[in-house]
Design a protein around this motif. Structure first.
Motif, mmCIF file in Angstrom:
data_model
loop_
_atom_site.group_PDB
_atom_site.id
_atom_site.type_symbol
_atom_site.label_atom_id
_atom_site.label_comp_id
_atom_site.label_asym_id
_atom_site.label_seq_id
_atom_site.Cartn_x
_atom_site.Cartn_y
_atom_site.Cartn_z
ATOM 1 N N GLU A 1 42.475 22.894 38.548
ATOM 2 C CA GLU A 1 42.528 24.279 39.008
ATOM 3 C C GLU A 1 41.592 24.517 40.190
ATOM 4 O O GLU A 1 41.941 25.218 41.138
ATOM 5 C CB GLU A 1 42.210 25.235 37.860
ATOM 6 C CG GLU A 1 43.314 25.287 36.802
ATOM 7 C CD GLU A 1 43.075 26.350 35.757
ATOM 8 O OE1 GLU A 1 41.986 26.952 35.751
ATOM 9 O OE2 GLU A 1 43.986 26.583 34.941
ATOM 10 N N GLN A 2 40.406 23.920 40.139
ATOM 11 C CA GLN A 2 39.479 24.069 41.261
ATOM 12 C C GLN A 2 40.014 23.357 42.488
ATOM 13 O O GLN A 2 39.968 23.886 43.610
ATOM 14 C CB GLN A 2 38.095 23.526 40.896
ATOM 15 C CG GLN A 2 37.079 23.685 42.036
ATOM 16 C CD GLN A 2 35.708 23.125 41.701
ATOM 17 O OE1 GLN A 2 35.466 22.678 40.583
ATOM 18 N NE2 GLN A 2 34.813 23.117 42.664
ATOM 19 N N ALA A 3 40.523 22.150 42.293
ATOM 20 C CA ALA A 3 41.015 21.374 43.430
ATOM 21 C C ALA A 3 42.202 22.059 44.091
ATOM 22 O O ALA A 3 42.234 22.235 45.320
ATOM 23 C CB ALA A 3 41.406 19.967 42.967
ATOM 24 N N SER B 1 44.148 23.903 51.007
ATOM 25 C CA SER B 1 44.563 24.939 51.956
ATOM 26 C C SER B 1 46.044 25.265 51.878
ATOM 27 O O SER B 1 46.495 26.297 52.393
ATOM 28 C CB SER B 1 44.227 24.502 53.384
ATOM 29 O OG SER B 1 44.929 23.307 53.734
ATOM 30 N N GLY B 2 46.830 24.422 51.218
ATOM 31 C CA GLY B 2 48.265 24.637 51.176
ATOM 32 C C GLY B 2 48.761 25.510 50.049
ATOM 33 O O GLY B 2 49.902 25.985 50.090
ATOM 34 N N SER B 3 47.957 25.745 49.030
ATOM 35 C CA SER B 3 48.385 26.568 47.897
ATOM 36 C C SER B 3 48.087 28.032 48.162
ATOM 37 O O SER B 3 47.210 28.374 48.954
ATOM 38 C CB SER B 3 47.677 26.127 46.615
ATOM 39 O OG SER B 3 46.300 26.475 46.648
ATOM 40 N N ALA B 4 48.822 28.902 47.467
ATOM 41 C CA ALA B 4 48.582 30.337 47.628
ATOM 42 C C ALA B 4 47.153 30.684 47.229
ATOM 43 O O ALA B 4 46.462 31.445 47.908
ATOM 44 C CB ALA B 4 49.581 31.129 46.788
ATOM 45 N N GLY B 5 46.684 30.102 46.122
ATOM 46 C CA GLY B 5 45.316 30.352 45.682
ATOM 47 C C GLY B 5 44.298 29.799 46.645
ATOM 48 O O GLY B 5 43.269 30.423 46.920
ATOM 49 N N GLY B 6 44.566 28.612 47.144
ATOM 50 C CA GLY B 6 43.637 27.989 48.086
ATOM 51 C C GLY B 6 43.517 28.753 49.385
ATOM 52 O O GLY B 6 42.419 28.887 49.938
ATOM 53 N N LYS C 1 43.943 31.937 49.732
ATOM 54 C CA LYS C 1 43.180 33.154 49.419
ATOM 55 C C LYS C 1 41.696 32.850 49.288
ATOM 56 O O LYS C 1 40.850 33.662 49.675
ATOM 57 C CB LYS C 1 43.707 33.769 48.128
ATOM 58 C CG LYS C 1 43.086 35.101 47.762
ATOM 59 C CD LYS C 1 43.744 35.693 46.527
ATOM 60 C CE LYS C 1 43.142 37.042 46.171
ATOM 61 N NZ LYS C 1 43.777 37.623 44.959
ATOM 62 N N ALA C 2 41.369 31.667 48.731
ATOM 63 C CA ALA C 2 39.972 31.286 48.514
ATOM 64 C C ALA C 2 39.330 30.657 49.742
ATOM 65 O O ALA C 2 38.137 30.348 49.729
ATOM 66 C CB ALA C 2 39.885 30.321 47.335
ATOM 67 N N GLY C 3 40.107 30.454 50.792
ATOM 68 C CA GLY C 3 39.565 29.841 52.001
ATOM 69 C C GLY C 3 39.440 28.328 51.901
ATOM 70 O O GLY C 3 38.587 27.722 52.562
ATOM 71 N N GLY C 4 40.280 27.712 51.095
ATOM 72 C CA GLY C 4 40.241 26.261 50.955
ATOM 73 C C GLY C 4 40.495 25.557 52.275
ATOM 74 O O GLY C 4 41.335 26.003 53.069
ATOM 75 N N ASP C 5 39.772 24.478 52.515
ATOM 76 C CA ASP C 5 39.890 23.798 53.808
ATOM 77 C C ASP C 5 40.304 22.327 53.691
ATOM 78 O O ASP C 5 40.165 21.565 54.645
ATOM 79 C CB ASP C 5 38.566 23.896 54.569
ATOM 80 C CG ASP C 5 37.399 23.239 53.833
ATOM 81 O OD1 ASP C 5 37.611 22.704 52.716
ATOM 82 O OD2 ASP C 5 36.273 23.261 54.371
ATOM 83 N N ARG C 6 40.833 21.950 52.529
ATOM 84 C CA ARG C 6 41.298 20.570 52.354
ATOM 85 C C ARG C 6 42.832 20.570 52.331
ATOM 86 O O ARG C 6 43.426 21.121 51.405
ATOM 87 C CB ARG C 6 40.746 19.984 51.057
ATOM 88 C CG ARG C 6 39.219 19.835 51.059
ATOM 89 C CD ARG C 6 38.811 18.483 51.555
ATOM 90 N NE ARG C 6 37.393 18.407 51.903
ATOM 91 C CZ ARG C 6 36.716 17.277 52.040
ATOM 92 N NH1 ARG C 6 37.330 16.121 51.829
ATOM 93 N NH2 ARG C 6 35.449 17.279 52.394
ATOM 94 N N PRO C 7 43.482 19.974 53.325
ATOM 95 C CA PRO C 7 44.950 19.987 53.379
ATOM 96 C C PRO C 7 45.618 18.885 52.555
ATOM 97 O O PRO C 7 46.845 18.776 52.568
ATOM 98 C CB PRO C 7 45.243 19.800 54.863
ATOM 99 C CG PRO C 7 44.091 18.977 55.353
ATOM 100 C CD PRO C 7 42.888 19.446 54.568
ATOM 101 N N LEU C 8 44.826 18.085 51.850
ATOM 102 C CA LEU C 8 45.351 17.062 50.955
ATOM 103 C C LEU C 8 44.710 17.228 49.581
ATOM 104 O O LEU C 8 43.492 17.401 49.483
ATOM 105 C CB LEU C 8 45.044 15.651 51.484
ATOM 106 C CG LEU C 8 45.683 15.231 52.808
ATOM 107 C CD1 LEU C 8 45.119 13.884 53.271
ATOM 108 C CD2 LEU C 8 47.200 15.154 52.673
#
Length: 357
Positions: free
Chosen positions: A215-217, A223-228, A230-237
């Protein structure tokens, strides 16, 4: 264990009460018509399908979700003498030997077990677990990122250590997470007993990020998921599942015409999940009925759009979204259960020392 104190803590936290907390004088779960399911956080079923089982069987189902699959299995083993419920769902082929070796389950040959495809059957002599679903643990990629940077997504395990993908991958802890462990086993199957550690050294040098669970990952770092997003995720893999892209379509509003994420099919490891009747379960009759239910076509065809996994019984259909956006890996890595059992704990120990030091 101080059972009364433990139960009070659970009630205070708002969790489903353990069957050991029941008030029945015979030590049962209070009401013999209650079946308690212990599972990981990803358990889900349509309300109408569950209600249909409850109506037909006369049992009421309570669900205790217990974190990531690895955490849930470990806790179930620790509490096996005074189990939290009657049925455990979610132990997979990466952790199966640990559960069986620790006596987590009692034997039960489920009705409908003959309909399970032969490739997914295990422990046929003792029937301690029943195959329920299957899926592929694979690296997912953010299509927008790779399009923007005019970069071809990685297609294989080997690609992930290339400089072009430095600091792009996030994966889960192999010691605590089922997909994290599956990714480790996939790399061991790909590079061999003597080659996987060298591979992980290269991954580490290439900036792989490790987090506790899926869930965290997926929902925060990717960065590709809706949650990511929204959370500002910066990992595209991210290490996730081949069935994750359909989820990004189904839950999007408005729905896109194509999935925003893709799958690197050369990085996949085949996972199968099982259910079992817990040793010392209070309601064995109800537990057996529930396991039978998990193999019905009604439940099997309900799973894909709830847990984003594939059915294991013959004749079960998958939804159109899976056909369009989430095909199974054509040639995933696999590993014999005996080899997993012989090497898993040492590999995880070595991986922890190597990657988390």
């Amino acid at each position: 264990m101080n059972t009364k104190k433990y139960c009070a803590v659970l009630v205070g936290l708002g969790l489903v009460a353990l069957s050991a907390c029941g008030s029945g004088s015979d030590g049962s779960s209070g009401d013999s018509k209650t079946v308690t399911l212990v599972s990981h956080d990803s358990w889900a079923v349509s309300k109408s399908v569950l209600k249909d089982f409850e109506k037909r069987s006369g049992y009421t189902v309570k669900v205790l979700k217990d974190g990531d699959a690895g955490q849930a299995v470990n806790k179930a083993i620790l509490t096996k003498d005074n189990p939290q419920g009657d049925v455990f769902f979610g132990v997979d082929n990466t952790l199966l030997s640990r559960a069986l070796d620790n006596g987590l389950f009692q034997s039960y040959d489920a009705k409908g077990s003959a309909t399970v495809k032969p490739a997914y059957r295990v422990d046929e002599a003792k029937h301690r677990v029943t195959p329920i679903d299957t899926g592929d643990i694979c690296v997912n990629y953010d299509k927008a990122y790779f399009s923007k940077h005019k970069l071809t997504p990685p297609a294989s395990f080997a690609d992930l250590v290339e400089p072009a993908y430095k600091n792009l991958l996030v994966t889960e802890n192999a010691a605590t997470s089922s997909p994290g462990l599956g990714f480790l086993l996939g790399s061991a199957a790909q590079f061999g007993d003597d080659g996987w550690q060298a591979y992980w050294k290269k991954l580490q040098a290439n900036g792989v990020k490790v987090v506790d669970g899926w869930e965290q990952a997926y929902d925060q770092e990717f960065s590709g998921s809706a949650g990511g997003r929204k959370a500002g995720g910066d990992r595209p893999l991210v290490v996730s599942y081949a069935s994750s892209p359909p989820a990004e379509v189904i839950y999007a509003d408005p729905k896109p015409t194509t999935a925003p994420t893709g799958v690197s099919y050369g990085t996949c490891f085949r996972q199968t999940e099982y259910a079992g009747l817990l040793s010392n379960a209070k309601n064995t009759k109800g537990g057996k009925a529930f396991i039978d239910f998990l193999l019905t076509k009604e439940f099997q065809q309900d799973m894909p759009l709830n847990m984003f996994v594939y059915p294991v019984i013959q004749g079960a259909q998958v939804p159109q979204e899976f056909v369009e956006y989430g095909r199974q890996a054509p040639d995933p890595e696999t590993m014999a259960p005996a080899k997993i059992a012989a090497n898993r704990d040492q590999w995880v120990k070595s991986w922890t020392s190597l990657v988390l030091k």
